[in-house]
Design a protein around this motif. Structure first.
Motif, short mmCIF file in Angstrom:
data_model
loop_
_atom_site.label_atom_id
_atom_site.label_comp_id
_atom_site.label_asym_id
_atom_site.label_seq_id
_atom_site.Cartn_x
_atom_site.Cartn_y
_atom_site.Cartn_z
N LEU A 267 37.47 39.10 37.59
CA LEU A 267 38.19 37.92 38.57
C LEU A 267 37.78 38.16 40.06
CD1 LEU A 267 41.51 37.35 36.69
CD2 LEU A 267 39.59 35.75 36.81
N VAL A 268 37.74 39.53 40.32
CA VAL A 268 37.62 39.98 41.89
C VAL A 268 36.16 39.61 42.18
CG1 VAL A 268 37.49 42.39 41.84
CG2 VAL A 268 38.09 41.23 43.65
N GLU A 269 35.06 40.08 41.14
CA GLU A 269 33.77 39.93 41.29
C GLU A 269 33.23 38.56 41.18
OE1 GLU A 269 32.08 42.68 38.92
OE2 GLU A 269 32.55 44.34 40.09
N GLY A 270 34.02 37.74 40.63
CA GLY A 270 33.35 36.26 40.25
C GLY A 270 32.26 36.47 39.02
N ASN A 271 32.51 37.38 38.11
CA ASN A 271 31.36 37.53 37.10
C ASN A 271 31.68 36.39 36.08
OD1 ASN A 271 30.15 38.67 34.96
ND2 ASN A 271 30.10 40.65 35.69
N LEU A 272 31.19 35.35 35.97
CA LEU A 272 31.35 34.16 35.12
C LEU A 272 30.71 34.58 33.72
CD1 LEU A 272 30.55 31.23 37.44
CD2 LEU A 272 32.59 31.94 36.42
N PRO A 273 29.58 35.19 33.48
CA PRO A 273 29.27 35.60 32.39
C PRO A 273 30.21 36.41 31.39
CG PRO A 273 27.34 35.69 33.65
CD PRO A 273 28.58 35.41 34.48
N GLU A 274 30.75 37.41 32.16
CA GLU A 274 31.70 38.18 31.52
C GLU A 274 33.16 37.56 31.30
OE1 GLU A 274 31.25 41.22 29.97
OE2 GLU A 274 29.27 40.79 30.51
N PHE A 275 33.28 36.60 32.14
CA PHE A 275 34.76 35.83 32.11
C PHE A 275 34.64 34.78 30.79
CE2 PHE A 275 36.75 31.72 33.11
CZ PHE A 275 37.96 32.10 33.23
#
Length: 362
Positions: free
Chosen positions: A254-262
């Motif tokens: 959530l802090v990194e904005g890592n959409l694929p892992e989200f």
């Protein structure tokens, strides 16, 4: 905070006749809560997006009873009509919360409530409904206790809502709400939901949720029954551990904005929820053929379009299609072109992240 701190001790203004109205949203869990202990305590922590358009509006009128009685006096109207079949659930809720808001025995209550979305179709109507009612009751208490802080108001409203429906405690505030004790989430509690306490990347702001109404009918198995089936479930402990692990992973995502892992975690959580249903005893399936067709369409489109659209599911057949604001145009066109055909009567709801309940001034 402890349960004892939520017990109301009147020492100021007496209750007066009046009316309050609150609008409270539904929410969609990213990390799912499935299984509970006594007194509506979750078996695992959860994290949810608060919604905006999908909401319950509840007005609560209250008048002094002439004589004290050790019971509850109330009338209930749902979308303009008296609903006697809803009253047992409300009566159970009042029994649970009476030690914390004892003044509910001193008044006759008229509850008028309506939803902006279909009832009992897997869009957490109990979450928005119970949270709206809890907020109305807390509004009355706040009128008697003028020293009440806003933080206490929110926490006790969440605490009371939980005793009506577990996920209701996540509908008081927004935009991300955590509920359940978790060692990596500061301030987390089994007793109430809290606003997610960590930094969240801008890409998760204004997130969209288009809800595809695959089946608007009553669910075959209620969430209450489903939760109870986790007690003897052979995979329960692994599931609870998975939820804790996913919440820890999401802190960085959530802090990194890592959409694929989200996307991976959100979809895995949805499928795990339904896997628990399909492997309980007795087992049951709430997904419909069109639910699976939509999921496969989303997977194919995500790969071909290089977008980050994903799905999640609550305890029902409907599909929540999640996607960031910067992909809205292309994803929404895909939904209209390829997914709406799988909805009952072509019906769907467009929603996005919201920021909690609001008082409606008369």
């Amino acid at each position: 905070m402890s349960e004892e701190q939520f017990i109301f001790h009147p020492d100021s203004e007496p209750i007066k006749d009046g009316k309050v109205t609150w609008r409270s949203p539904s929410n969609i869990a990213l990390v799912k809560y499935w299984g509970k202990k006594a007194n509506q305590i979750p078996a695992n922590p959860s994290l949810s997006f608060t919604l905006n358009a999908c909401a319950t509006r509840t007005s609560l009128s209250y008048t002094q009873r002439k004589h004290y009685a050790d019971d509850f006096s109330f009338d209930l109207y749902f979308e303009g009509s008296q609903k006697e079949d809803f009253k047992p659930k409300i009566n159970t809720f009042f029994k649970r919360i009476a030690p914390y808001v004892p003044f509910i025995k001193d008044v006759h209550l008229t509850i008028e409530t309506s939803n902006s979305f279909p009832h009992s179709s897997g869009i957490a109507s109990s979450a928005s409904g119970m949270s709206a009612l809890a907020l109305c009751l807390m509004d009355i208490e706040r009128q008697m206790d003028t020293t009440m802080t806003l933080d206490f108001f929110h926490r006790k409203a969440s605490f009371l809502a939980r005793l009506g429906s577990g996920s209701a405690c996540r509908s008081i505030e927004g935009d991300l709400v955590h509920w359940g004790s978790h060692e990596d989430t500061v301030g987390s509690s089994d007793l109430y939901g809290i606003k997610y306490p960590y930094t969240v990347h801008e890409v998760f702001k204004n997130y969209h949720d288009t809800i595809l109404l695959v089946d608007k009918g009553q669910k075959q198995v209620s969430s209450t029954v489903g939760h109870d089936l986790m007690h003897a479930h052979p995979f329960a402990q692994n599931r609870f551990d998975q939820a804790h692990e996913n919440l820890t992973k999401l802190k960085t995502i959530l802090v990194e904005g890592n959409l694929p892992e989200f996307v991976k975690i959100v979809e895995s959580e949805a499928l795990t929820l339904h896997a628990m249903m399909m492997t309980s005893l007795p087992y049951f399936i709430l997904m419909k053929p069109n639910t699976l067709a939509i999921i496969n369409k989303i997977w194919a489109f995500r790969e071909s379009s290089n977008t980050n659209v994903c799905f999640t599911l609550d305890a029902g057949a409907n599909v929540h299609v999640l996607y960031p604001q910067n992909e809205h145009k292309v994803v929404y066109q895909f939904i209209k072109d390829e997914l709406v055909v799988y909805c009952e009567n072509g019906q769907y709801l467009c929603d996005r992240i919201g920021f909690g309940a609001k008082k409606i001034n008369s």
